[in-house]
Design an enzyme around this catalytic site. Sequence first.
Site, PDB file in Angstrom:
ATOM      1  N   ASP A   1      49.153  44.163  52.562  1.00 52.10           N
ATOM      2  CA  ASP A   1      48.341  43.712  51.196  1.00 52.10           C
ATOM      3  C   ASP A   1      47.237  43.903  50.798  1.00 52.10           C
ATOM      4  O   ASP A   1      46.594  44.371  51.747  1.00 52.10           O
ATOM      5  CB  ASP A   1      48.677  42.060  51.819  1.00 52.10           C
ATOM      6  CG  ASP A   1      48.345  41.720  50.150  1.00 52.10           C
ATOM      7  OD1 ASP A   1      48.648  41.320  49.688  1.00 52.10           O
ATOM      8  OD2 ASP A   1      47.461  40.193  50.567  1.00 52.10           O
TER       9      ASP A   1
ATOM     10  N   GLY B   1      47.750  34.496  44.072  1.00 49.06           N
ATOM     11  CA  GLY B   1      47.020  33.931  43.701  1.00 49.06           C
ATOM     12  C   GLY B   1      47.777  32.966  44.276  1.00 49.06           C
ATOM     13  O   GLY B   1      47.913  31.638  42.955  1.00 49.06           O
TER      14      GLY B   1
HETATM   15  P1  13P Z   1      46.060  33.187  47.796  1.00 43.65           P
HETATM   16  O1  13P Z   1      44.701  33.555  48.736  1.00 43.65           O
HETATM   17  O2  13P Z   1      45.734  31.805  46.350  1.00 43.65           O
HETATM   18  O3  13P Z   1      46.549  31.852  48.330  1.00 43.65           O
HETATM   19  O4  13P Z   1      46.489  34.276  47.100  1.00 43.65           O
HETATM   20  C1  13P Z   1      46.942  34.994  48.162  1.00 43.65           C
HETATM   21  C2  13P Z   1      47.157  36.353  47.836  1.00 43.65           C
HETATM   22  O5  13P Z   1      47.950  36.684  46.366  1.00 43.65           O
HETATM   23  C3  13P Z   1      47.277  37.438  48.769  1.00 43.65           C
HETATM   24  O6  13P Z   1      47.037  38.552  48.382  1.00 43.65           O
END
Ligand code: 13P
Length: 292
Positions: free
Chosen positions: A82, A209
Amino acid sequence: MPLISLKPVLAAALAERYAVAAFNPVDFNSMRAMVEAAVECDAPVIIQTSAKTIREYGHSMLSSWMHALAEDAPVPVVLHLDHGKDLEMIRKCIDTGWTSVMIDGSDKPFAENLRITRQVNDWANAAGVGVEAEIGEIGGVEEDIVVAEDDAGLTDPAEAESFCKELELAAFAGAIGTAHGYYRGTPEVRFDLIEEINRRTGVPMALHGGTGLDDTVYARAIELGCAKINISTALKHVFIDSFVDHKAANPKDYEPLSYVTAQRQALRALFAEKIRQFGGAGRGAALAQALA
Ligand code: 13P
């Protein structure tokens, strides 16, 4: 089954209009809970390590945990990086068994973002690894990446189109009004952008998000082209609270494994709920067969 690339998994999800849940693990127990939830729901799942988690454990330990967990699962499991910003870390992910990487050059000018994304795309394609890339900065806090509200800029669909045309992406991440972390008010999710970006690019979109959005938002985003939904913040809260709650309910319990088990069960319940909300349940074994 062996870990699988992001590309065919998201192509199938987009075609059938569901989203594959992507969770950010913090340790082996949370990874195990993710795979258990996917098996319970018969769903594909994406385990996405943040750069911070890789710095904590190192590539080879995370990769070996994930290969072992996926091997025993009858559903497709993707190991994804990520928000990769460090090319050396990304290269090492590709070399040590990740089946997908995100190159996040969203803080760079368009031409520079395209240049480094193309570099990663070339490495990844040669290794059969999927790529997610981003333009337009997504606001909020994601581990050590902090994007202030003023710096967060929505993705321009025309830019998204020319960016995606130059690349071969498994997923495109756009800034479409969502943000990392808990929302303070109700976010203004730009469904019009999701629709236009998807129409212009045809690339499955990753919704960042994902914590704290309504079911109706998830459903509409999926219908318009989001095929991957990221959840991290909700996991962090359950991870901590499940330990604290177990201690409160069992003040004399000093058996560590009962805490670990309580934590895994709480995480698994969260993951199963999200997988079901995103429409992934009941798809896993069939997809595994189609990809075999
Ligand atoms: P949240 O922390 O809002 O769950 O989002 C996670 C995310 O988009 C990781 O890249």
